[in-house]
Write an enzyme that holds these catalytic residues in place. Sequence first.
Site, mmCIF file in Angstrom:
data_model
loop_
_atom_site.group_PDB
_atom_site.id
_atom_site.type_symbol
_atom_site.label_atom_id
_atom_site.label_comp_id
_atom_site.label_asym_id
_atom_site.label_seq_id
_atom_site.Cartn_x
_atom_site.Cartn_y
_atom_site.Cartn_z
ATOM 1 C CB SER A 1 -0.953 -0.051 1.197
ATOM 2 O OG SER A 1 -2.020 0.852 1.034
ATOM 3 C CG HIS B 1 -5.902 -2.487 0.698
ATOM 4 N ND1 HIS B 1 -5.384 -2.028 -0.494
ATOM 5 C CD2 HIS B 1 -5.186 -1.872 1.677
ATOM 6 C CE1 HIS B 1 -4.401 -1.167 -0.252
ATOM 7 N NE2 HIS B 1 -4.255 -1.073 1.058
#
Length: 258
Positions: free
Chosen positions: A96, A230
């Site tokens: 991320s 995610h």
Amino acid sequence: MAVFDEFTGLWVREFHPASPAAATLSCFPHAGGSASFYFPFSRQLSPALAVRAVQYPGRQDRLKEPCAEDLLTLARRVFEVLRPITGARPALFGHSMGAVLAFEVARMLEQEAGVTPAHLFVSGRRAPSIHRPESVHRRDDAGLIAEVRRLAGTDSQALDDEEILRMALPAIRGDYKAIETYVYRPGPPLSCPITSFIGDEDPRVSIEDARAWREHTTGEFDMKVFTGGHFYLNEHREAICDQISGKLLTADSRRPGA
């Protein structure tokens, strides 16, 4: 296990010993994350690789330090810490926000230190050149918590613990500000290989976003898609570690004198 001076030890954590000749893998956490996120990765990859997790200021044992709210400033600080301890062929992994941070540190290694990383692994993040306006860091506390819950990156029980939450929110907000205000600076692509990892149900990153990392290297590019959102890597840690060790150890065995 490497012995770091006091300053380096603030920034870098090595949880398990590695062989003296092991290649280094520097790991960069996500927004709001900490070095301890990579403890299980280190456990699986050591001692073949020296896994070194970066600890950003403003969390855990660095709680009293101000968060770095500018990503390029943070990248510069990390580069200065890592450069003396990474060896000739360092590898980098970031998830991320950590993917962009690892990318910027890799650029500094190539352009300023003349060091070509062995590999850059990026996870759960669109390519730096793809810009989308985001303002999660401007939300109130409830809105920020809602976003963290949506991405399922933090244990829900921790989010319900008022004391833990109060301590974590400044770091989460600071990291979100750093990545959301980041502006990619066009420049020469990297020459090191890049592998992009992604979950097929990530609400923030599409397959096309992840594939766009191809434009940021003249070296080899690979992309692996896993099931999940995610934080797909929590469920596929073993497979990801196999990918990392496979690419790094295979490449290392091909070097003259290996």
